[in-house]
Design a protein around this motif. Structure first.
Motif, PDB file in Angstrom:
ATOM      1  N   ALA A   8      56.169  34.205  50.203  1.00 49.92           N
ATOM      2  CA  ALA A   8      55.547  33.010  49.623  1.00 49.92           C
ATOM      3  C   ALA A   8      56.495  31.841  49.870  1.00 49.92           C
ATOM      4  CB  ALA A   8      55.288  33.205  48.132  1.00 49.92           C
ATOM      5  N   ASP A   9      56.229  31.078  50.933  1.00 48.00           N
ATOM      6  CA  ASP A   9      57.174  30.049  51.363  1.00 48.00           C
ATOM      7  C   ASP A   9      56.738  28.624  51.038  1.00 48.00           C
ATOM      8  OD1 ASP A   9      55.099  30.019  53.139  1.00 48.00           O
ATOM      9  OD2 ASP A   9      56.333  30.139  54.934  1.00 48.00           O
ATOM     10  N   THR A  10      55.710  28.485  50.237  1.00 41.33           N
ATOM     11  CA  THR A  10      55.282  27.162  49.780  1.00 41.33           C
ATOM     12  C   THR A  10      55.010  27.221  48.287  1.00 41.33           C
ATOM     13  OG1 THR A  10      52.909  27.550  50.098  1.00 41.33           O
ATOM     14  CG2 THR A  10      54.150  26.667  51.998  1.00 41.33           C
ATOM     15  N   PHE A  11      54.966  26.047  47.677  1.00 42.94           N
ATOM     16  CA  PHE A  11      54.659  25.958  46.253  1.00 42.94           C
ATOM     17  C   PHE A  11      53.320  26.634  45.949  1.00 42.94           C
ATOM     18  CE2 PHE A  11      52.412  23.837  42.827  1.00 42.94           C
ATOM     19  CZ  PHE A  11      53.307  23.984  41.789  1.00 42.94           C
ATOM     20  N   GLU A  12      52.333  26.364  46.778  1.00 38.85           N
ATOM     21  CA  GLU A  12      50.991  26.893  46.548  1.00 38.85           C
ATOM     22  C   GLU A  12      50.971  28.419  46.619  1.00 38.85           C
ATOM     23  OE1 GLU A  12      51.759  24.372  48.650  1.00 38.85           O
ATOM     24  OE2 GLU A  12      50.804  22.706  47.591  1.00 38.85           O
ATOM     25  N   LYS A  13      51.703  28.990  47.568  1.00 39.48           N
ATOM     26  CA  LYS A  13      51.745  30.445  47.704  1.00 39.48           C
ATOM     27  C   LYS A  13      52.459  31.091  46.529  1.00 39.48           C
ATOM     28  CE  LYS A  13      51.580  30.461  52.752  1.00 39.48           C
ATOM     29  NZ  LYS A  13      52.352  30.764  53.980  1.00 39.48           N
ATOM     30  N   VAL A  14      53.558  30.485  46.084  1.00 44.54           N
ATOM     31  CA  VAL A  14      54.273  31.017  44.922  1.00 44.54           C
ATOM     32  C   VAL A  14      53.368  30.964  43.695  1.00 44.54           C
ATOM     33  CG1 VAL A  14      56.219  30.696  43.346  1.00 44.54           C
ATOM     34  CG2 VAL A  14      56.559  30.442  45.806  1.00 44.54           C
ATOM     35  N   SER A  15      52.696  29.859  43.506  1.00 41.79           N
ATOM     36  CA  SER A  15      51.798  29.704  42.366  1.00 41.79           C
ATOM     37  C   SER A  15      50.677  30.731  42.403  1.00 41.79           C
ATOM     38  CB  SER A  15      51.229  28.288  42.340  1.00 41.79           C
ATOM     39  OG  SER A  15      50.370  28.114  41.233  1.00 41.79           O
ATOM     40  N   ALA A  16      50.108  30.963  43.575  1.00 36.20           N
ATOM     41  CA  ALA A  16      49.018  31.923  43.700  1.00 36.20           C
ATOM     42  C   ALA A  16      49.473  33.348  43.402  1.00 36.20           C
ATOM     43  CB  ALA A  16      48.416  31.848  45.106  1.00 36.20           C
ATOM     44  N   GLN A  22      49.972  27.020  36.613  1.00 35.65           N
ATOM     45  CA  GLN A  22      48.522  26.980  36.565  1.00 35.65           C
ATOM     46  C   GLN A  22      48.049  26.582  35.172  1.00 35.65           C
ATOM     47  OE1 GLN A  22      46.786  30.461  38.323  1.00 35.65           O
ATOM     48  NE2 GLN A  22      47.840  30.132  40.244  1.00 35.65           N
ATOM     49  N   GLY A  23      48.969  26.000  34.432  1.00 38.09           N
ATOM     50  CA  GLY A  23      48.649  25.530  33.095  1.00 38.09           C
ATOM     51  C   GLY A  23      49.259  24.161  32.899  1.00 38.09           C
ATOM     52  N   ALA A  24      50.348  24.122  32.185  1.00 37.22           N
ATOM     53  CA  ALA A  24      51.010  22.854  31.875  1.00 37.22           C
ATOM     54  C   ALA A  24      51.775  22.285  33.073  1.00 37.22           C
ATOM     55  CB  ALA A  24      51.978  23.040  30.700  1.00 37.22           C
ATOM     56  N   GLY A  25      52.167  23.130  34.015  1.00 36.64           N
ATOM     57  CA  GLY A  25      52.892  22.661  35.189  1.00 36.64           C
ATOM     58  C   GLY A  25      54.364  22.418  34.944  1.00 36.64           C
ATOM     59  N   CYS A  26      54.883  22.908  33.846  1.00 36.12           N
ATOM     60  CA  CYS A  26      56.279  22.641  33.494  1.00 36.12           C
ATOM     61  C   CYS A  26      57.274  23.352  34.409  1.00 36.12           C
ATOM     62  CB  CYS A  26      56.541  23.011  32.045  1.00 36.12           C
ATOM     63  SG  CYS A  26      56.197  24.738  31.668  1.00 36.12           S
ATOM     64  N   CYS A  27      56.847  24.339  35.158  1.00 32.98           N
ATOM     65  CA  CYS A  27      57.774  25.080  36.009  1.00 32.98           C
ATOM     66  C   CYS A  27      57.728  24.607  37.464  1.00 32.98           C
ATOM     67  CB  CYS A  27      57.488  26.575  35.937  1.00 32.98           C
ATOM     68  SG  CYS A  27      55.774  27.000  36.232  1.00 32.98           S
ATOM     69  N   GLU A  28      56.994  23.570  37.760  1.00 31.48           N
ATOM     70  CA  GLU A  28      56.861  23.089  39.132  1.00 31.48           C
ATOM     71  C   GLU A  28      58.212  22.776  39.756  1.00 31.48           C
ATOM     72  OE1 GLU A  28      54.661  19.530  41.664  1.00 31.48           O
ATOM     73  OE2 GLU A  28      54.143  19.861  39.570  1.00 31.48           O
ATOM     74  N   ARG A  29      59.069  22.058  39.041  1.00 32.21           N
ATOM     75  CA  ARG A  29      60.383  21.694  39.567  1.00 32.21           C
ATOM     76  C   ARG A  29      61.218  22.940  39.857  1.00 32.21           C
ATOM     77  NH1 ARG A  29      63.866  17.692  36.016  1.00 32.21           N
ATOM     78  NH2 ARG A  29      62.230  18.483  34.697  1.00 32.21           N
ATOM     79  N   ILE A  31      60.130  25.929  40.733  1.00 30.69           N
ATOM     80  CA  ILE A  31      59.633  26.574  41.956  1.00 30.69           C
ATOM     81  C   ILE A  31      60.178  25.861  43.186  1.00 30.69           C
ATOM     82  CG2 ILE A  31      57.583  27.037  43.358  1.00 30.69           C
ATOM     83  CD1 ILE A  31      56.091  27.581  40.742  1.00 30.69           C
ATOM     84  N   TYR A  32      60.135  24.531  43.182  1.00 30.08           N
ATOM     85  CA  TYR A  32      60.652  23.791  44.336  1.00 30.08           C
ATOM     86  C   TYR A  32      62.156  24.044  44.520  1.00 30.08           C
ATOM     87  CZ  TYR A  32      56.309  21.320  45.223  1.00 30.08           C
ATOM     88  OH  TYR A  32      55.016  21.007  45.561  1.00 30.08           O
ATOM     89  N   ARG A  33      62.891  24.139  43.440  1.00 28.15           N
ATOM     90  CA  ARG A  33      64.335  24.417  43.545  1.00 28.15           C
ATOM     91  C   ARG A  33      64.586  25.811  44.107  1.00 28.15           C
ATOM     92  NH1 ARG A  33      66.785  21.931  37.935  1.00 28.15           N
ATOM     93  NH2 ARG A  33      66.606  19.752  38.532  1.00 28.15           N
ATOM     94  N   LEU A  34      63.800  26.785  43.659  1.00 31.97           N
ATOM     95  CA  LEU A  34      63.957  28.146  44.164  1.00 31.97           C
ATOM     96  C   LEU A  34      63.618  28.220  45.654  1.00 31.97           C
ATOM     97  CD1 LEU A  34      62.458  30.200  41.208  1.00 31.97           C
ATOM     98  CD2 LEU A  34      64.853  30.084  41.894  1.00 31.97           C
ATOM     99  N   LEU A  35      62.566  27.516  46.066  1.00 27.31           N
ATOM    100  CA  LEU A  35      62.221  27.482  47.485  1.00 27.31           C
ATOM    101  C   LEU A  35      63.342  26.850  48.306  1.00 27.31           C
ATOM    102  CD1 LEU A  35      58.462  26.474  47.212  1.00 27.31           C
ATOM    103  CD2 LEU A  35      59.343  28.588  48.239  1.00 27.31           C
ATOM    104  N   GLU A  36      63.906  25.752  47.825  1.00 23.57           N
ATOM    105  CA  GLU A  36      65.008  25.094  48.531  1.00 23.57           C
ATOM    106  C   GLU A  36      66.216  26.013  48.629  1.00 23.57           C
ATOM    107  OE1 GLU A  36      65.840  21.421  46.556  1.00 23.57           O
ATOM    108  OE2 GLU A  36      63.887  20.566  47.072  1.00 23.57           O
ATOM    109  N   PHE A  37      66.542  26.683  47.527  1.00 23.80           N
ATOM    110  CA  PHE A  37      67.669  27.611  47.518  1.00 23.80           C
ATOM    111  C   PHE A  37      67.461  28.722  48.535  1.00 23.80           C
ATOM    112  CE2 PHE A  37      69.347  31.675  46.049  1.00 23.80           C
ATOM    113  CZ  PHE A  37      70.698  31.394  46.004  1.00 23.80           C
TER     114      PHE A  37
END
Length: 60
Positions: A8-16, A22-29, A31-37
């Motif tokens: 899962a190499d994109t935000f959308e794939k991780v979310s899926a 898929q609710g409040a969106g509080c974990c969006e940042r 996910i992006y940090r984990l992908l960058e790492f």
């Protein structure tokens, strides 16, 4: 991280795969940090592997 390591190499794939953001969106940042790492680690590993391939072989 398991979802990212499994491809899962994109935000959308991780979310899926994880149902994250898929609710409040509080974990969006996060996910992006984990992908960058993960991407930085992959580049570092590839660079390290390339360096090992160019080292001279000791024939002693």
């Amino acid at each position: 991280m398991k979802a990212i390591e499994a491809g899962a190499d994109t935000f959308e794939k991780v979310s899926a795969k994880t149902y994250a953001c898929q609710g409040a969106g509080c974990c969006e940042r996060l996910i992006y940090r984990l992908l960058e790492f993960h991407q930085a680690h992959q580049k570092e590993q590839a660079s390290s592997d390339a360096d090992e391939q160019t080292l001279p072989v000791d024939k002693a």
